[in-house]
Scaffold this active site. Structure first.
Site, PDB file in Angstrom:
ATOM      1  N   ASN A  84       0.838  -1.191   0.000  1.00 38.97           N
ATOM      2  CA  ASN A  84       0.000   0.000   0.000  1.00 38.97           C
ATOM      3  C   ASN A  84       0.885   1.259   0.000  1.00 38.97           C
ATOM      4  O   ASN A  84       2.110   1.162  -0.059  1.00 38.97           O
ATOM      5  CB  ASN A  84      -0.926  -0.036   1.224  1.00 38.97           C
ATOM      6  CG  ASN A  84      -2.256   0.636   0.965  1.00 38.97           C
ATOM      7  OD1 ASN A  84      -2.322   1.675   0.314  1.00 38.97           O
ATOM      8  ND2 ASN A  84      -3.325   0.053   1.492  1.00 38.97           N
ATOM      9  N   HIS A 114      23.690   3.146  12.282  1.00 37.01           N
ATOM     10  CA  HIS A 114      24.838   4.035  12.517  1.00 37.01           C
ATOM     11  C   HIS A 114      25.410   3.738  13.897  1.00 37.01           C
ATOM     12  O   HIS A 114      24.658   3.403  14.828  1.00 37.01           O
ATOM     13  CB  HIS A 114      24.406   5.497  12.425  1.00 37.01           C
ATOM     14  CG  HIS A 114      23.744   5.838  11.128  1.00 37.01           C
ATOM     15  ND1 HIS A 114      24.456   6.163  10.002  1.00 37.01           N
ATOM     16  CD2 HIS A 114      22.438   5.850  10.774  1.00 37.01           C
ATOM     17  CE1 HIS A 114      23.608   6.387   9.008  1.00 37.01           C
ATOM     18  NE2 HIS A 114      22.384   6.201   9.444  1.00 37.01           N
ATOM     19  N   ALA A 141      -0.138  -1.658   8.997  1.00 37.73           N
ATOM     20  CA  ALA A 141       0.154  -0.248   8.729  1.00 37.73           C
ATOM     21  C   ALA A 141       1.132   0.338   9.736  1.00 37.73           C
ATOM     22  O   ALA A 141       1.040   0.086  10.942  1.00 37.73           O
ATOM     23  CB  ALA A 141      -1.143   0.554   8.743  1.00 37.73           C
ATOM     24  N   ALA A 159      -0.293  -3.473  13.357  1.00 37.50           N
ATOM     25  CA  ALA A 159      -0.055  -2.086  12.963  1.00 37.50           C
ATOM     26  C   ALA A 159       0.752  -1.344  14.030  1.00 37.50           C
ATOM     27  O   ALA A 159       0.520  -1.517  15.230  1.00 37.50           O
ATOM     28  CB  ALA A 159      -1.382  -1.385  12.730  1.00 37.50           C
ATOM     29  N   THR A 164      12.235  -5.624  16.305  1.00 36.57           N
ATOM     30  CA  THR A 164      13.658  -5.524  16.611  1.00 36.57           C
ATOM     31  C   THR A 164      14.361  -6.873  16.620  1.00 36.57           C
ATOM     32  O   THR A 164      15.592  -6.924  16.582  1.00 36.57           O
ATOM     33  CB  THR A 164      13.868  -4.861  17.985  1.00 36.57           C
ATOM     34  OG1 THR A 164      13.258  -5.687  18.997  1.00 36.57           O
ATOM     35  CG2 THR A 164      13.236  -3.479  18.026  1.00 36.57           C
ATOM     36  N   LYS A 165      13.576  -7.979  16.689  1.00 32.62           N
ATOM     37  CA  LYS A 165      14.159  -9.316  16.782  1.00 32.62           C
ATOM     38  C   LYS A 165      13.452 -10.267  15.825  1.00 32.62           C
ATOM     39  O   LYS A 165      12.336 -10.010  15.382  1.00 32.62           O
ATOM     40  CB  LYS A 165      14.049  -9.851  18.210  1.00 32.62           C
ATOM     41  CG  LYS A 165      14.859  -9.043  19.216  1.00 32.62           C
ATOM     42  CD  LYS A 165      14.755  -9.648  20.607  1.00 32.62           C
ATOM     43  CE  LYS A 165      15.593  -8.853  21.612  1.00 32.62           C
ATOM     44  NZ  LYS A 165      15.508  -9.423  22.983  1.00 32.62           N
ATOM     45  N   ARG A 182       0.617 -14.764  19.990  1.00 30.20           N
ATOM     46  CA  ARG A 182       0.073 -16.114  19.936  1.00 30.20           C
ATOM     47  C   ARG A 182       0.446 -16.762  18.611  1.00 30.20           C
ATOM     48  O   ARG A 182       0.959 -16.112  17.705  1.00 30.20           O
ATOM     49  CB  ARG A 182      -1.452 -16.103  20.082  1.00 30.20           C
ATOM     50  CG  ARG A 182      -2.187 -15.321  18.976  1.00 30.20           C
ATOM     51  CD  ARG A 182      -3.679 -15.358  19.210  1.00 30.20           C
ATOM     52  NE  ARG A 182      -4.435 -14.623  18.215  1.00 30.20           N
ATOM     53  CZ  ARG A 182      -4.804 -15.088  17.035  1.00 30.20           C
ATOM     54  NH1 ARG A 182      -4.447 -16.316  16.661  1.00 30.20           N
ATOM     55  NH2 ARG A 182      -5.521 -14.358  16.200  1.00 30.20           N
TER      56      ARG A 182
END
Length: 208
Positions: A84, A114, A141, A159, A164-165, A182
């Site tokens: 989208n 960085h 989203a 959304a 991060t993992k 779940r």
């Protein structure tokens, strides 16, 4: 190893290298052309995507505007991927997305980072780590997927999540940071949204 090679090795490098900048400018010119296409110019959009991306399968659809640091040069899409508005790919190194995956509006996938050390960051140093997303995923989203993350097949990312993992196959995950809520389960075979049931005809057509 030069800076162009370091881009794909997770080593620190200088992104202002003249050779890299020249390649990037060419990619961004083509990306600009894609984002200026009219809705009726579907064939032109497909042609441009095949020129822009490292790999792109059949039946992919990206709703402009689409944003990418290298215009998709380091992006590998399977078949029938849908994105989208405002998909942002920080494709300083490779991004792999499996077939039939869907992206909601304003999703960001970042491969670039960085150093935290101020002295290095002040000199403009950067490193990149590839991102891998499996087949048949749904990325909600405004989700953000950070460098080096791998997401398994059939995963649903809520959304606004910050991933991060790594996440395994067949999970529903959301949050900041994104965590597994779940497994995809029997309930999902009966209901598609809240108390709305999947029709028996549809189940018979697609389920074993």
């Amino acid at each position: 190893m030069n800076d162009k090679q370091k881009m794909h090795s997770q080593a620190l490098y200088n992104p202002d290298d003249p050779e890299i900048s020249k390649i990037q400018l060419t990619c961004l010119e083509r990306l600009y052309d894609f984002n200026q296409t009219r809705p009726s110019e579907q064939k032109l959009r497909q042609q441009l995507l095949h020129e822009m991306f490292a790999e792109i399968g059949e039946g992919c659809y990206l709703e402009p505007p689409f944003h990418a640091n290298f215009g998709g040069r380091h992006v590998h899409f399977g078949d029938r991927i849908y994105a989208n508005f405002n998909l942002t790919l920080v494709d300083d190194t490779h991004i792999y997305v499996g077939s039939r995956t869907m992206f909601g509006p304003n999703v960001t996938i970042a491969t670039a980072g960085h150093p935290i050390l101020p002295e290095l960051r002040a000199q403009g140093y950067q490193y990149n780590a590839p991102v891998r997303i499996g087949e048949n995923c749904w990325i909600g989203a405004s989700a953000t997927i950070l460098p080096g993350v791998t997401i398994g097949n059939n995963a649903v990312i809520g959304a606004g999540s910050i991933v991060t993992k790594d996440l395994p196959d067949n999970v529903v995950a959301y949050g900041d940071p994104c965590k597994i809520a779940r497994q995809v389960n029997q309930h999902d075979r009966e209901y598609y949204f809240k108390d709305l049931k999947i029709s028996s005809d549809l189940l018979a057509k697609y389920m074993d």
